[in-house]
Design an enzyme around this catalytic site. Sequence first.
Site, short mmCIF file in Angstrom:
data_model
loop_
_atom_site.label_atom_id
_atom_site.label_comp_id
_atom_site.label_asym_id
_atom_site.label_seq_id
_atom_site.Cartn_x
_atom_site.Cartn_y
_atom_site.Cartn_z
N CYS A 99 6.93 -1.55 -7.69
CA CYS A 99 6.98 -3.02 -7.76
C CYS A 99 6.13 -3.71 -6.69
CB CYS A 99 8.42 -3.50 -7.64
SG CYS A 99 9.48 -2.88 -8.96
N HIS A 130 8.95 -10.99 -5.26
CA HIS A 130 9.05 -10.07 -6.38
C HIS A 130 10.31 -10.41 -7.18
CE1 HIS A 130 9.26 -6.65 -8.90
NE2 HIS A 130 10.33 -6.15 -8.30
N ASN A 134 12.62 -7.79 -14.66
CA ASN A 134 11.77 -7.18 -13.64
C ASN A 134 10.60 -6.47 -14.33
OD1 ASN A 134 10.59 -5.67 -11.63
ND2 ASN A 134 12.50 -4.78 -10.86
C1 LIG Z 1 21.87 -3.24 -10.63
C2 LIG Z 1 22.56 -4.48 -10.08
C3 LIG Z 1 22.23 -5.68 -10.94
C4 LIG Z 1 24.07 -4.24 -10.13
O1 LIG Z 1 24.73 -5.34 -9.57
P1 LIG Z 1 25.99 -5.08 -8.64
O2 LIG Z 1 26.60 -6.37 -8.30
O3 LIG Z 1 25.51 -4.22 -7.51
O4 LIG Z 1 26.93 -4.30 -9.64
P2 LIG Z 1 27.95 -3.16 -9.25
O5 LIG Z 1 27.26 -2.00 -8.62
O6 LIG Z 1 28.99 -3.86 -8.46
O7 LIG Z 1 28.48 -2.71 -10.66
C5 LIG Z 1 29.68 -3.21 -11.09
C6 LIG Z 1 30.13 -2.66 -12.40
O8 LIG Z 1 29.28 -3.12 -13.46
C7 LIG Z 1 29.06 -2.07 -14.37
N1 LIG Z 1 27.79 -2.31 -15.04
C8 LIG Z 1 26.58 -1.83 -14.71
N2 LIG Z 1 25.66 -2.30 -15.57
C9 LIG Z 1 26.32 -3.08 -16.45
C10 LIG Z 1 25.91 -3.83 -17.57
N3 LIG Z 1 24.62 -3.90 -17.95
N4 LIG Z 1 26.85 -4.53 -18.24
C11 LIG Z 1 28.14 -4.50 -17.87
N5 LIG Z 1 28.59 -3.79 -16.82
C12 LIG Z 1 27.68 -3.09 -16.12
C13 LIG Z 1 29.08 -0.82 -13.54
O9 LIG Z 1 29.41 0.28 -14.34
C14 LIG Z 1 30.16 -1.14 -12.53
O10 LIG Z 1 31.38 -0.85 -13.14
P3 LIG Z 1 32.59 -0.20 -12.29
O11 LIG Z 1 32.83 -1.11 -11.14
O12 LIG Z 1 33.70 -0.16 -13.28
O13 LIG Z 1 32.07 1.16 -11.88
C15 LIG Z 1 22.10 -4.73 -8.62
O14 LIG Z 1 22.65 -3.77 -7.77
C16 LIG Z 1 20.60 -4.73 -8.46
O15 LIG Z 1 19.91 -5.61 -8.94
N6 LIG Z 1 20.05 -3.73 -7.72
C17 LIG Z 1 18.64 -3.57 -7.53
C18 LIG Z 1 17.96 -3.26 -8.81
C19 LIG Z 1 16.71 -2.45 -8.69
O16 LIG Z 1 16.74 -1.30 -8.36
N7 LIG Z 1 15.60 -3.06 -8.97
C20 LIG Z 1 14.36 -2.36 -8.98
C21 LIG Z 1 13.72 -2.27 -7.65
S1 LIG Z 1 12.86 -3.66 -7.13
#
Ligand SMILES: CC(C)(COP(=O)(O)OP(=O)(O)OC[C@H]1O[C@@H](n2cnc3c(N)ncnc32)[C@H](O)[C@@H]1OP(=O)(O)O)[C@@H](O)C(=O)NCCC(=O)NCCS
Length: 328
Positions: free
Chosen positions: A113, A255, A285
């Site tokens: 990215c 980004h 993204n």
């Molecule tokens: C991925 C991301 C959106 C998740 O958000 P978050 O607030 O951290 O979410 P959590 O880790 O608290 O996940 C919570 C729950 O949602 C669930 N979940 C994950 N994806 C889901 C989806 N698409 N729909 C519904 N539930 C989902 C998970 O299974 C988890 O369930 P659990 O608590 O029962 O295990 C966030 O961490 C993020 O944006 N990270 C960076 C992304 C990345 O790598 N970008 C690329 C690099 S630049």
Amino acid sequence: MTSFILRGFGLYAPEKVLTNADLEKIVDTSDEWITTRTGIKERHVAAEGEASSDMAFESSKQALAEAGIDPSELTHILCATFTPDSMIPSAACRLQEKFGITGQMCMDVAAACSGFLYALQTARGLLCLEPKAKILVVASEVVTRRMNWEDRATCVLFGDASGAAVLTAGEPGDGPEVLDIMLAADGSLGDLLTVNGGGSAYSYKLGEAVGPEYFVEFQGREVFKHAVRSMTDISEAILERNGLAKSDVDVLLPHQANYRIIDAVGRRFDIPEERVFSNIHKYGNTSASAIPVALAEAVHTGFIKPGNLVLIPAFGGGFTWGAALIRF
Ligand SMILES: CC(C)(COP(=O)(O)OP(=O)(O)OC[C@H]1O[C@@H](n2cnc3c(N)ncnc32)[C@H](O)[C@@H]1OP(=O)(O)O)[C@@H](O)C(=O)NCCC(=O)NCCS
């Protein structure tokens, strides 16, 4: 040479749009979850057979037309991508072929990215060696081809797009001036965000099916934390190196990985929401393309105005990160 001038911007997104409602039919997710956790409402998906260089061709034509530069005048083509058409030839070579030109140095830049800023910095370096160079800096990503459509934690986040700009030497005032770029990486954190399959450490044998490692995999919370910290730290460093304060920044254009990451960086810089550019709701993204697509949109819609100082932090797999300062 005095300055590095961006002469034109272009963007392209494939016609097909996949909404959150569409995703609800593919994986166990909801519009509500995706919107509140990421800010994404829809993303574009490349058509069957549409490759990175096809999309790069469209965004690049736009950037070159805006720059008033004929493709035959180009001296270098740098394409930031982790989803090239093929391992060999590079997407940059494929793009050159589409323009019907030969002779230029053509190279793909792999920094996930952060790729566009890495390519732009490479272009600045090349301009120091060859001040008359006219360099096409393009990013193009068909991220959806590297999505595991059974993994709801990843497949809702990404989309396909391409963005381009042309960099030449010039005088201050000739156009948007790249004042400075800082880049960094930490390979020891590489396993937190990967696309392993197909690489030499994870190669396949003829006839073997690919597994989940072929697709984007990450540890969301860890990536989130590092993204906010790294983009904030390097943005502070680039402002300090240029004798600038947070209050000097007119527009923050980060980004586009997750609106909550964008918002967190904006808050740390005390930049009000109306001066933080985000189009993640429309594209998701798009990896290396996110920054040039955002730049093209922000310029073409008048979000960025002449005279504005724009701060551009990036973060991606590797981990790689960086920040650019552009005076429009
Ligand atoms: C991925 C991301 C959106 C998740 O958000 P978050 O607030 O951290 O979410 P959590 O880790 O608290 O996940 C919570 C729950 O949602 C669930 N979940 C994950 N994806 C889901 C989806 N698409 N729909 C519904 N539930 C989902 C998970 O299974 C988890 O369930 P659990 O608590 O029962 O295990 C966030 O961490 C993020 O944006 N990270 C960076 C992304 C990345 O790598 N970008 C690329 C690099 S630049």
